[in-house]
Scaffold this active site. Structure first.
Site, PDB file in Angstrom:
ATOM      1  N   SER A 164       2.621   2.535   0.132  1.00  0.00           N
ATOM      2  CA  SER A 164       2.119   1.577  -0.851  1.00  0.00           C
ATOM      3  C   SER A 164       2.227   0.155  -0.331  1.00  0.00           C
ATOM      4  O   SER A 164       3.133  -0.178   0.433  1.00  0.00           O
ATOM      5  CB  SER A 164       2.902   1.715  -2.161  1.00  0.00           C
ATOM      6  OG  SER A 164       2.235   1.024  -3.193  1.00  0.00           O
ATOM      7  N   ASP A 204      -5.774   9.967  -2.078  1.00  0.00           N
ATOM      8  CA  ASP A 204      -5.623   9.350  -3.398  1.00  0.00           C
ATOM      9  C   ASP A 204      -5.892  10.430  -4.433  1.00  0.00           C
ATOM     10  O   ASP A 204      -7.018  10.549  -4.930  1.00  0.00           O
ATOM     11  CB  ASP A 204      -6.645   8.216  -3.549  1.00  0.00           C
ATOM     12  CG  ASP A 204      -6.466   7.106  -2.512  1.00  0.00           C
ATOM     13  OD1 ASP A 204      -5.515   6.341  -2.637  1.00  0.00           O
ATOM     14  OD2 ASP A 204      -7.281   7.026  -1.571  1.00  0.00           O
ATOM     15  N   GLY A 211      -6.358  -0.281   3.717  1.00  0.00           N
ATOM     16  CA  GLY A 211      -7.203  -1.291   3.089  1.00  0.00           C
ATOM     17  C   GLY A 211      -8.655  -1.099   3.492  1.00  0.00           C
ATOM     18  O   GLY A 211      -8.968  -0.283   4.368  1.00  0.00           O
ATOM     19  N   ASP A 252      -2.147  -4.214   3.931  1.00  0.00           N
ATOM     20  CA  ASP A 252      -3.562  -4.221   3.559  1.00  0.00           C
ATOM     21  C   ASP A 252      -4.288  -5.110   4.565  1.00  0.00           C
ATOM     22  O   ASP A 252      -4.022  -6.309   4.645  1.00  0.00           O
ATOM     23  CB  ASP A 252      -3.722  -4.757   2.129  1.00  0.00           C
ATOM     24  CG  ASP A 252      -5.160  -4.693   1.644  1.00  0.00           C
ATOM     25  OD1 ASP A 252      -6.083  -4.666   2.492  1.00  0.00           O
ATOM     26  OD2 ASP A 252      -5.378  -4.683   0.424  1.00  0.00           O
ATOM     27  N   GLU A 263     -12.292   4.905  10.063  1.00  0.00           N
ATOM     28  CA  GLU A 263     -12.643   5.557   8.782  1.00  0.00           C
ATOM     29  C   GLU A 263     -14.130   5.347   8.509  1.00  0.00           C
ATOM     30  O   GLU A 263     -14.756   6.112   7.781  1.00  0.00           O
ATOM     31  CB  GLU A 263     -11.787   4.955   7.656  1.00  0.00           C
ATOM     32  CG  GLU A 263     -11.958   5.653   6.316  1.00  0.00           C
ATOM     33  CD  GLU A 263     -11.073   5.083   5.210  1.00  0.00           C
ATOM     34  OE1 GLU A 263     -10.358   4.090   5.430  1.00  0.00           O
ATOM     35  OE2 GLU A 263     -11.117   5.647   4.100  1.00  0.00           O
ATOM     36  N   HIS A 302      -4.625  -1.541 -10.032  1.00  0.00           N
ATOM     37  CA  HIS A 302      -3.627  -2.599  -9.787  1.00  0.00           C
ATOM     38  C   HIS A 302      -3.424  -3.475 -11.023  1.00  0.00           C
ATOM     39  O   HIS A 302      -2.320  -3.962 -11.275  1.00  0.00           O
ATOM     40  CB  HIS A 302      -4.051  -3.461  -8.589  1.00  0.00           C
ATOM     41  CG  HIS A 302      -3.823  -2.768  -7.269  1.00  0.00           C
ATOM     42  ND1 HIS A 302      -4.476  -3.119  -6.111  1.00  0.00           N
ATOM     43  CD2 HIS A 302      -3.018  -1.728  -6.928  1.00  0.00           C
ATOM     44  CE1 HIS A 302      -4.069  -2.336  -5.120  1.00  0.00           C
ATOM     45  NE2 HIS A 302      -3.192  -1.490  -5.599  1.00  0.00           N
ATOM     46  N   HIS A 359      -1.530   7.342  -0.894  1.00  0.00           N
ATOM     47  CA  HIS A 359      -1.367   5.959  -1.364  1.00  0.00           C
ATOM     48  C   HIS A 359      -0.876   6.001  -2.806  1.00  0.00           C
ATOM     49  O   HIS A 359      -1.513   6.635  -3.661  1.00  0.00           O
ATOM     50  CB  HIS A 359      -2.707   5.222  -1.317  1.00  0.00           C
ATOM     51  CG  HIS A 359      -3.306   5.132   0.052  1.00  0.00           C
ATOM     52  ND1 HIS A 359      -2.978   4.139   0.936  1.00  0.00           N
ATOM     53  CD2 HIS A 359      -4.212   5.917   0.692  1.00  0.00           C
ATOM     54  CE1 HIS A 359      -3.664   4.299   2.059  1.00  0.00           C
ATOM     55  NE2 HIS A 359      -4.417   5.373   1.950  1.00  0.00           N
ATOM     56  N   PRO A 418       3.210  -3.488  -0.865  1.00  0.00           N
ATOM     57  CA  PRO A 418       4.021  -4.298  -1.782  1.00  0.00           C
ATOM     58  C   PRO A 418       3.175  -5.446  -2.345  1.00  0.00           C
ATOM     59  O   PRO A 418       2.445  -6.110  -1.613  1.00  0.00           O
ATOM     60  CB  PRO A 418       5.151  -4.819  -0.897  1.00  0.00           C
ATOM     61  CG  PRO A 418       4.810  -4.473   0.512  1.00  0.00           C
ATOM     62  CD  PRO A 418       3.745  -3.438   0.492  1.00  0.00           C
ATOM     63  N   HIS A 471      -0.200  11.677   3.691  1.00  0.00           N
ATOM     64  CA  HIS A 471      -1.113  10.540   3.500  1.00  0.00           C
ATOM     65  C   HIS A 471      -1.433  10.417   2.010  1.00  0.00           C
ATOM     66  O   HIS A 471      -2.398  11.005   1.519  1.00  0.00           O
ATOM     67  CB  HIS A 471      -2.389  10.763   4.325  1.00  0.00           C
ATOM     68  CG  HIS A 471      -3.289   9.567   4.381  1.00  0.00           C
ATOM     69  ND1 HIS A 471      -3.757   9.027   5.562  1.00  0.00           N
ATOM     70  CD2 HIS A 471      -3.820   8.786   3.404  1.00  0.00           C
ATOM     71  CE1 HIS A 471      -4.531   7.984   5.312  1.00  0.00           C
ATOM     72  NE2 HIS A 471      -4.591   7.821   4.005  1.00  0.00           N
TER      73      HIS A 471
HETATM   74  C1  6MZ Z   1      -8.167   2.660   3.277  1.00  0.00           C
HETATM   75  C2  6MZ Z   1      -7.033   2.949   1.302  1.00  0.00           C
HETATM   76  C3  6MZ Z   1      -7.798   4.098   1.001  1.00  0.00           C
HETATM   77  O1  6MZ Z   1      -1.120   0.569  -1.685  1.00  0.00           O
HETATM   78  O2  6MZ Z   1      -1.619  -0.121  -4.018  1.00  0.00           O
HETATM   79  N1  6MZ Z   1      -6.177   2.760   0.293  1.00  0.00           N
HETATM   80  N2  6MZ Z   1      -7.220   2.251   2.437  1.00  0.00           N
HETATM   81  N3  6MZ Z   1      -8.947   3.727   3.048  1.00  0.00           N
HETATM   82  C4  6MZ Z   1      -8.810   4.474   1.918  1.00  0.00           C
HETATM   83  N4  6MZ Z   1      -9.688   5.514   1.720  1.00  0.00           N
HETATM   84  C5  6MZ Z   1     -10.195   5.909   0.479  1.00  0.00           C
HETATM   85  N5  6MZ Z   1      -7.347   4.593  -0.166  1.00  0.00           N
HETATM   86  C6  6MZ Z   1      -6.355   3.765  -0.584  1.00  0.00           C
HETATM   87  O3  6MZ Z   1      -2.576   2.014  -3.103  1.00  0.00           O
HETATM   88  C7  6MZ Z   1      -3.911   1.575  -3.129  1.00  0.00           C
HETATM   89  C8  6MZ Z   1      -4.268   0.941  -1.809  1.00  0.00           C
HETATM   90  O4  6MZ Z   1      -4.246   1.925  -0.755  1.00  0.00           O
HETATM   91  C9  6MZ Z   1      -5.231   1.620   0.217  1.00  0.00           C
HETATM   92  C10 6MZ Z   1      -5.930   0.353  -0.225  1.00  0.00           C
HETATM   93  O5  6MZ Z   1      -5.316  -0.758   0.382  1.00  0.00           O
HETATM   94  C11 6MZ Z   1      -5.678   0.363  -1.733  1.00  0.00           C
HETATM   95  O6  6MZ Z   1      -5.738  -0.913  -2.311  1.00  0.00           O
HETATM   96  P1  6MZ Z   1      -1.318   1.012  -3.093  1.00  0.00           P
HETATM   97  O7  6MZ Z   1      -0.202   1.891  -3.596  1.00  0.00           O
END
Ligand code: 6MZ
Length: 347
Positions: free
Chosen positions: A99, A287, A174, A141, A204, A67, A19, A101, A17
């Site tokens: 990720s 993250d 998202g 998202d 969440e 972003h 992102h 797009p 997990h």
């Molecule tokens: C939900 C999350 C997240 O996709 O641009 N993202 N979505 N809950 C979370 N908990 C903290 N952390 C990240 O990576 C950023 C995107 O990942 C999702 C969100 O849509 C965020 O904009 P990417 O690579």
């Protein structure tokens, strides 16, 4: 690094997990800020440091800043490459990156070239011999609604067939306070039918029992967070039963949940609930850049908070192999790797 630190770093790990844009390290952010001085972005707005907390809403503001910094194909190539190498250096042997797009009209970045670039970075790392197997989940998202979700599934489907097994699934993520899962159900159903594996962020935040119940009927192949499923935090036994009955692994991210304030403190993290049930629970970072962590630290944190022995920790990382989306032969290779590394890690 002390003895403990070395053990957790050497422990072979599976990250399921992560992102992409949330995983960008402070060093890479530094490079991007230097390349784009006109954006006038202050480094302190792109990460949440040790001991700091933010509301989940504030976390989503951080992604918007990142972003802005990552808006060309070159940027996507650089961040993906850096993130993969950082996970590898942290002892991660198998990584599923996810990720969303993104299209940026000004720079010519399209959703398709975005995915192509991520795949290119994965292949480049492979060719360079970086010791990590990387797969990709295309993310929806949730705030973008039904049509975009369907468009994303079609793209994911296309790349699943053309990426030599690198695109293995779909993520739903998202801001959880925006949109409703029922609008995304047709897209998720289609994804499932065409063979994409599904990892869905569910519950969440509190009060999403109805949505979780609906989406659990798919059922997904893995769940992100599932923080508010169990009755002690306002969830319900029937949700827990569904997760258990279908044996759906949970992706659990301790630092992210505490820093984002959906969990009040580490000892109250729902890892304890699911781990005690013996349910497949995979420790992940979510993250690593935004929450200033890495997977070794997350394992160490779980161990120190819940009193896990080194043997328990080994088992936890080994069991994560069964939860990956890549096919059976990859699982077997990873199990072999774990066996080969055992003596070295426990020396
Ligand atoms: C939900 C999350 C997240 O996709 O641009 N993202 N979505 N809950 C979370 N908990 C903290 N952390 C990240 O990576 C950023 C995107 O990942 C999702 C969100 O849509 C965020 O904009 P990417 O690579």
């Amino acid at each position: 690094m002390d003895n403990e630190g070395v053990f957790y770093r050497q422990l072979p790990k599976v990250e399921l997990h992560a992102h992409l844009n949330g995983s960008v390290s402070s060093q890479t952010i530094e490079k991007l800020i230097r390349q784009k001085p006109h954006l006038d972005i202050d480094h302190s707005t792109t990460a949440i440091g040790k001991g700091q907390q933010r509301t989940l809403d504030e976390c989503f503001e951080v992604f918007k800043v990142i972003h802005k910094l990552v808006d060309t194909e070159e940027d996507v190539l650089m961040v993906t490459t850096d993130v993969i190498k950082e996970f590898a250096a942290d002892g991660v042997k198998y990584l599923e990156l996810r990720s969303t797009p993104r299209e940026v009209k000004d720079t010519g970045l399209t959703k398709k070239s975005y995915i192509e670039t991520v795949i290119k970075a994965i292949q480049q790392c492979k060719n360079e011999g970086v010791d990590i197997d990387v797969r990709f989940l295309v993310a929806i998202d949730r705030r973008n609604g039904t049509e975009v979700a369907m468009e994303t599934v079609k793209l994911a489907e296309e790349f699943m067939l053309s990426s030599d097994g690198l695109v293995v699934g779909l993520d739903l993520s998202g801001d959880p306070s925006v949109g409703h899962g029922k609008d995304l159900l047709p897209a998720l159903q289609r994804a499932k039918n065409c063979g994409l594996k599904l990892s869905l962020h569910l519950s969440e935040v509190p009060s999403q029992l109805e949505e979780s119940d609906l989406l659990l009927n798919l059922p997904p192949d893995r769940i992100g967070h599932g923080t508010f499923f169990h009755p002690e935090v306002g969830g319900s036994q029937s949700l827990v039963d569904k997760v258990v009955k279908n044996n759906i692994p949970l992706e659990l991210c301790l630092t992210s949940n505490v820093k984002g304030q959906t969990v009040p403190c580490y000892v109250k993290h729902h890892f304890k609930y699911w781990y005690q049930l013996g349910h497949p629970s995979v420790i992940c970072t979510d993250d690593k850049g935004v929450f200033s962590t890495d997977l070794s630290q997350e394992y160490q944190l779980a161990a120190s908070t819940f009193g896990l022995s080194r043997k328990d920790v080994w088992k936890l990382s080994q069991q994560a192999i069964d939860c990956i989306f890549a096919p059976e032969d990859v699982k077997q290779q990873l199990k072999q790797k774990w066996n080969d590394l055992h003596t070295q890690v426990f020396k």
